[in-house]
Design a protein around this motif. Structure first.
Motif, PDB file in Angstrom:
ATOM      1  N   LYS A  58     -80.475  37.370 -39.376  1.00  0.00           N
ATOM      2  CA  LYS A  58     -80.012  38.615 -38.757  1.00  0.00           C
ATOM      3  C   LYS A  58     -79.938  39.740 -39.777  1.00  0.00           C
ATOM      4  CE  LYS A  58     -77.680  36.811 -34.706  1.00  0.00           C
ATOM      5  NZ  LYS A  58     -76.425  36.666 -33.969  1.00  0.00           N
ATOM      6  N   MET A  99     -69.536  51.457 -36.708  1.00  0.00           N
ATOM      7  CA  MET A  99     -69.276  50.014 -36.789  1.00  0.00           C
ATOM      8  C   MET A  99     -68.834  49.477 -35.434  1.00  0.00           C
ATOM      9  SD  MET A  99     -67.222  49.950 -40.409  1.00  0.00           S
ATOM     10  CE  MET A  99     -66.608  48.280 -40.194  1.00  0.00           C
ATOM     11  N   ALA A 100     -68.043  50.292 -34.724  1.00  0.00           N
ATOM     12  CA  ALA A 100     -67.558  49.868 -33.406  1.00  0.00           C
ATOM     13  C   ALA A 100     -68.681  49.884 -32.378  1.00  0.00           C
ATOM     14  CB  ALA A 100     -66.414  50.768 -32.949  1.00  0.00           C
ATOM     15  N   ALA A 101     -69.580  50.868 -32.489  1.00  0.00           N
ATOM     16  CA  ALA A 101     -70.588  51.059 -31.442  1.00  0.00           C
ATOM     17  C   ALA A 101     -71.768  50.095 -31.566  1.00  0.00           C
ATOM     18  CB  ALA A 101     -71.092  52.497 -31.468  1.00  0.00           C
ATOM     19  N   CYS A 102     -71.977  49.499 -32.738  1.00  0.00           N
ATOM     20  CA  CYS A 102     -73.150  48.642 -32.959  1.00  0.00           C
ATOM     21  C   CYS A 102     -72.969  47.284 -32.284  1.00  0.00           C
ATOM     22  CB  CYS A 102     -73.391  48.442 -34.453  1.00  0.00           C
ATOM     23  SG  CYS A 102     -74.670  47.201 -34.785  1.00  0.00           S
ATOM     24  N   PRO A 103     -73.796  46.962 -31.277  1.00  0.00           N
ATOM     25  CA  PRO A 103     -73.659  45.665 -30.604  1.00  0.00           C
ATOM     26  C   PRO A 103     -73.944  44.494 -31.543  1.00  0.00           C
ATOM     27  CG  PRO A 103     -75.074  47.154 -29.353  1.00  0.00           C
ATOM     28  CD  PRO A 103     -74.866  47.774 -30.699  1.00  0.00           C
ATOM     29  N   TYR A 104     -74.690  44.757 -32.610  1.00  0.00           N
ATOM     30  CA  TYR A 104     -75.073  43.684 -33.524  1.00  0.00           C
ATOM     31  C   TYR A 104     -74.077  43.507 -34.666  1.00  0.00           C
ATOM     32  CZ  TYR A 104     -79.257  44.495 -30.828  1.00  0.00           C
ATOM     33  OH  TYR A 104     -80.125  44.653 -29.784  1.00  0.00           O
ATOM     34  N   GLN A 105     -73.136  44.441 -34.778  1.00  0.00           N
ATOM     35  CA  GLN A 105     -72.056  44.344 -35.776  1.00  0.00           C
ATOM     36  C   GLN A 105     -72.616  44.075 -37.174  1.00  0.00           C
ATOM     37  OE1 GLN A 105     -68.333  44.535 -34.800  1.00  0.00           O
ATOM     38  NE2 GLN A 105     -69.610  45.779 -33.464  1.00  0.00           N
ATOM     39  N   MET A 169     -80.471  40.640 -27.768  1.00  0.00           N
ATOM     40  CA  MET A 169     -79.662  41.357 -26.776  1.00  0.00           C
ATOM     41  C   MET A 169     -80.317  42.661 -26.327  1.00  0.00           C
ATOM     42  SD  MET A 169     -75.747  40.683 -28.034  1.00  0.00           S
ATOM     43  CE  MET A 169     -75.816  41.440 -29.646  1.00  0.00           C
ATOM     44  N   ARG A 172     -78.639  45.368 -24.134  1.00  0.00           N
ATOM     45  CA  ARG A 172     -77.670  46.360 -24.632  1.00  0.00           C
ATOM     46  C   ARG A 172     -78.279  47.765 -24.678  1.00  0.00           C
ATOM     47  NH1 ARG A 172     -73.249  45.347 -23.406  1.00  0.00           N
ATOM     48  NH2 ARG A 172     -74.438  44.180 -21.898  1.00  0.00           N
TER      49      ARG A 172
ATOM     50  N   ILE B   2     -62.321  46.204 -36.450  1.00  0.00           N
ATOM     51  CA  ILE B   2     -62.808  47.470 -37.007  1.00  0.00           C
ATOM     52  C   ILE B   2     -61.700  48.522 -37.006  1.00  0.00           C
ATOM     53  CG2 ILE B   2     -64.417  49.362 -36.630  1.00  0.00           C
ATOM     54  CD1 ILE B   2     -66.335  47.195 -35.442  1.00  0.00           C
ATOM     55  N   ASP B 133     -67.485  54.831 -25.210  1.00  0.00           N
ATOM     56  CA  ASP B 133     -68.842  55.046 -25.717  1.00  0.00           C
ATOM     57  C   ASP B 133     -69.270  53.957 -26.697  1.00  0.00           C
ATOM     58  OD1 ASP B 133     -71.034  56.636 -25.174  1.00  0.00           O
ATOM     59  OD2 ASP B 133     -70.848  57.756 -27.044  1.00  0.00           O
ATOM     60  N   ALA B 134     -68.336  53.072 -27.073  1.00  0.00           N
ATOM     61  CA  ALA B 134     -68.704  51.899 -27.866  1.00  0.00           C
ATOM     62  C   ALA B 134     -68.720  50.670 -26.948  1.00  0.00           C
ATOM     63  CB  ALA B 134     -67.730  51.692 -29.023  1.00  0.00           C
ATOM     64  N   ALA B 136     -71.004  49.365 -25.163  1.00  0.00           N
ATOM     65  CA  ALA B 136     -72.163  48.467 -25.227  1.00  0.00           C
ATOM     66  C   ALA B 136     -71.906  47.335 -26.212  1.00  0.00           C
ATOM     67  CB  ALA B 136     -73.415  49.245 -25.649  1.00  0.00           C
ATOM     68  N   ALA B 137     -71.029  47.582 -27.194  1.00  0.00           N
ATOM     69  CA  ALA B 137     -70.715  46.563 -28.192  1.00  0.00           C
ATOM     70  C   ALA B 137     -69.450  45.785 -27.823  1.00  0.00           C
ATOM     71  CB  ALA B 137     -70.544  47.203 -29.566  1.00  0.00           C
ATOM     72  N   PHE B 138     -68.487  46.449 -27.169  1.00  0.00           N
ATOM     73  CA  PHE B 138     -67.217  45.806 -26.798  1.00  0.00           C
ATOM     74  C   PHE B 138     -67.013  45.912 -25.284  1.00  0.00           C
ATOM     75  CE2 PHE B 138     -66.731  46.723 -31.255  1.00  0.00           C
ATOM     76  CZ  PHE B 138     -65.930  45.708 -31.758  1.00  0.00           C
ATOM     77  N   TRP B 141     -64.130  47.714 -23.562  1.00  0.00           N
ATOM     78  CA  TRP B 141     -64.047  49.173 -23.603  1.00  0.00           C
ATOM     79  C   TRP B 141     -64.962  49.761 -22.535  1.00  0.00           C
ATOM     80  CZ3 TRP B 141     -64.408  49.590 -29.675  1.00  0.00           C
ATOM     81  CH2 TRP B 141     -63.234  49.016 -30.216  1.00  0.00           C
ATOM     82  N   SER B 208     -75.798  39.726 -22.014  1.00  0.00           N
ATOM     83  CA  SER B 208     -75.340  39.375 -23.349  1.00  0.00           C
ATOM     84  C   SER B 208     -73.891  39.778 -23.590  1.00  0.00           C
ATOM     85  CB  SER B 208     -76.240  40.037 -24.397  1.00  0.00           C
ATOM     86  OG  SER B 208     -76.223  41.441 -24.240  1.00  0.00           O
ATOM     87  N   VAL B 299     -69.916  41.954 -28.654  1.00  0.00           N
ATOM     88  CA  VAL B 299     -70.890  41.060 -28.026  1.00  0.00           C
ATOM     89  C   VAL B 299     -71.494  40.096 -29.043  1.00  0.00           C
ATOM     90  CG1 VAL B 299     -71.458  42.509 -26.055  1.00  0.00           C
ATOM     91  CG2 VAL B 299     -72.643  42.875 -28.214  1.00  0.00           C
ATOM     92  N   ALA B 300     -71.544  40.513 -30.313  1.00  0.00           N
ATOM     93  CA  ALA B 300     -72.056  39.624 -31.364  1.00  0.00           C
ATOM     94  C   ALA B 300     -70.869  39.029 -32.109  1.00  0.00           C
ATOM     95  CB  ALA B 300     -72.960  40.400 -32.322  1.00  0.00           C
TER      96      ALA B 300
END
Lengths: 210, 302
Positions: A58, A99-105, A169, A172, B2, B133-134, B136-138, B141, B208, B299-300
């Motif tokens: 990854k 950092m919060a918005a990235c689905p891949y973290q 993913m 996303r 985070i 707006d975050a 898609a990752a959480f 939210w 996912s 999600v990850a």
């Protein structure tokens, strides 16, 4: 956008999970202790009654529609001319929204407060070199190049793979530009062990057993 | 994790401040204006929002060490946070001017109050949109639910903090704002319903996001955050204030010949009930922000 779009293709069928990429990346980019720009996730997987080792490298997916760039209030996160996603530390205030918005973290905060991540080895690719993880890969599982150039090796292999090449993913909506061959087989197999996150075995002496 | 309790404090203070200002403005509009209440709302509003904004600055370590970088904050208007900076700034300017007019001239122009209330609504909604707006990752939210939920909670906590202070400073005024009695009964129900919707939508997140959505809901209702969720948010924050408000409403109905405000004000136990209920709403309002920030899984998360 510009006419260049750098991307990566990882053939999971030949990845042996050796983590040479993880180590080469650390040496090249001098990432802080416990932080990684790329790593390999490995676990035991069951396929047709046999047990095999699943390996899934990854890294930042350098998305074509990156949430991190959209949410960054200062413009520190941006898409470069070559389509890669970069961070300008001189503009970063460390709000951690990316950092919060990235689905891949895949992002992390440095001690100094700025956010960092994989750059696709921007400092190397602009000099005509491959990213460190690609150039060190012992099984040539990782391939790198211009997705917009139909004659590049990566474009040819992607075209040959057809539907078999997929991003992580994709639902996303980020349009990741790191593709995998064999992703469905790897994620679809029965998971028989915990996930070992390559490189993360590193411990401080006071934390672990002596 | 985070973001942590510091950001939860900001989300809570911004919502509470926005609600307090809006209530202050509304309390001053009636035929029989509640001036103490207005003053309390106009002071708590900008102060709470300003303290919350200060927490944001403190949390942004790289900016704190290089303050000039904060000038970049509105360069990317695709970012919800850039709009948030604008909304918070304009709200603070309007609210402070309105407060200054109130203190100096003893009255404020209604149009300025109106602009302030509209901006307060934007501040409250923005705290939800920021997380949304975050989304898609959480999966927790959720952009469709969180802004509405946070606006409702902002109204609850804003009313609670102003009512709490007014009960202590000018008890007779509390009964004068008819809106408050209904709000104390309606808002907890609406908030509870919205939380149920949020949990249902999150647990049913597709593709996912499914695993992280289910794990986030489990963390809240039966996992590491279950005690905080059930005791701190549901019991102390929703059920207790609602029950106390019911008791007070019954008492008010039993003595119709007196005005409800005077009745509650001069009734020692009624006042205590009100204070406990208001404090409960404030605890619940903070718990909501804290839990939404802390229990959310990406999600990850493997």
């Amino acid at each position: 956008m510009s006419d260049k779009r750098l991307g990566m293709l990882i053939d999971l069928s030949v990845c042996i999970g050796c983590n040479a990429c993880t180590v080469a990346c650390r040496q090249e980019n001098e990432t802080p202790l416990t932080k990684f720009n790329t790593w390999v996730e490995s676990w035991d997987a069951g396929i047709d009654g046999r047990v095999t080792r699943a390996n899934l490298p990854k890294l930042c997916n350098h998305c074509a529609n990156p949430a991190c760039v959209k949410v960054c209030p200062t413009g520190a996160s941006y898409q470069a001319e070559d389509g890669t996603v970069q961070v300008d530390p001189e503009r970063c205030i460390g709000c951690k929204y990316c950092m919060a918005a990235c689905p891949y973290q895949v992002r992390y905060q440095l001690e100094s407060g700025e956010v960092d991540k994989c750059t696709f080895c921007h400092h190397r690719t602009t000099e005509g070199l491959l990213p460190a993880c690609v150039s060190t890969c012992v099984t040539t599982s990782r391939m790198f190049g211009d997705l917009n150039d139909p004659d590049s090796d990566i474009s040819k292999k992607l075209a040959a793979a057809g539907d078999k090449a997929k991003g992580l993913m994709e639902d996303r909506g980020m349009e990741p530009r790191v593709y995998y061959i064999g992703l469905d087989e790897t994620l679809g197999a029965e998971q028989l062990s915990a996930v070992h996150k390559g490189g993360n075995v590193l411990r401080r002496r006071e934390e672990g057993n002596a | 994790m985070i973001w942590d309790a510091l950001i939860a404090c900001y989300l809570f203070l911004a919502g509470m401040g926005a609600g307090a200002f809006a209530l202050g403005a509304i309390a001053g509009w009636g035929k029989d204006p509640a001036l103490t209440m207005k003053k309390v709302g106009f002071i708590v509003g900008p102060v709470a929002v300003a303290v919350g904004t200060l927490l944001l600055v403190v949390d942004a370590h790289a900016g704190l060490q290089n303050p000039l970088r904060f000038f970049y904050l509105i360069t990317n208007l695709n970012s919800v946070m850039a709009w948030g900076v604008i909304i918070l700034s304009v709200f603070l300017v309007v609210a402070v001017i309105d407060l200054a007019l109130l203190l100096v001239k003893k009255e404020t122009p209604k149009w300025l109050d109106g602009i302030g209330v509209a901006l307060a609504l934007c501040v409250a909604a923005y705290t939800g949109v920021l997380l949304g707006d975050a989304g898609a990752a959480f999966p927790l939210w959720n952009m469709a639910v969180l802004p509405v939920l946070f606006v409702v909670s902002a109204a609850s906590t804003g009313i609670a903090v102003v009512a709490l202070a007014t009960h202590l400073l000018a008890p007779a005024e509390v009964g004068r704002v008819a809106l408050l009695k209904r709000a104390g009964l309606v808002l907890p129900l609406v908030e509870g319903a919205l939380v149920i919707v949020l949990l249902a939508v999150t647990a049913g997140a597709p593709g996912s996001a499914a695993a992280a959505g289910q794990a986030s809901v489990a963390a809240l209702v039966s996992g590491p955050y279950a005690v905080a969720f059930w005791l701190g948010f549901v019991v102390v924050g929703l059920a207790l204030p609602f029950a106390l408000e019911l008791v007070r409403a019954r008492k008010g109905a039993a003595a119709p010949e007196r005005s409800v405000g005077a009745d509650v004000a001069h009734d020692g136990s009624g006042k205590t009930l009100a204070l406990v209920g208001d404090a409960g709403v404030l605890v619940g309002g903070f718990m909501l922000r804290y839990l939404v920030v802390m229990a959310a899984l990406p999600v990850a998360f493997m």
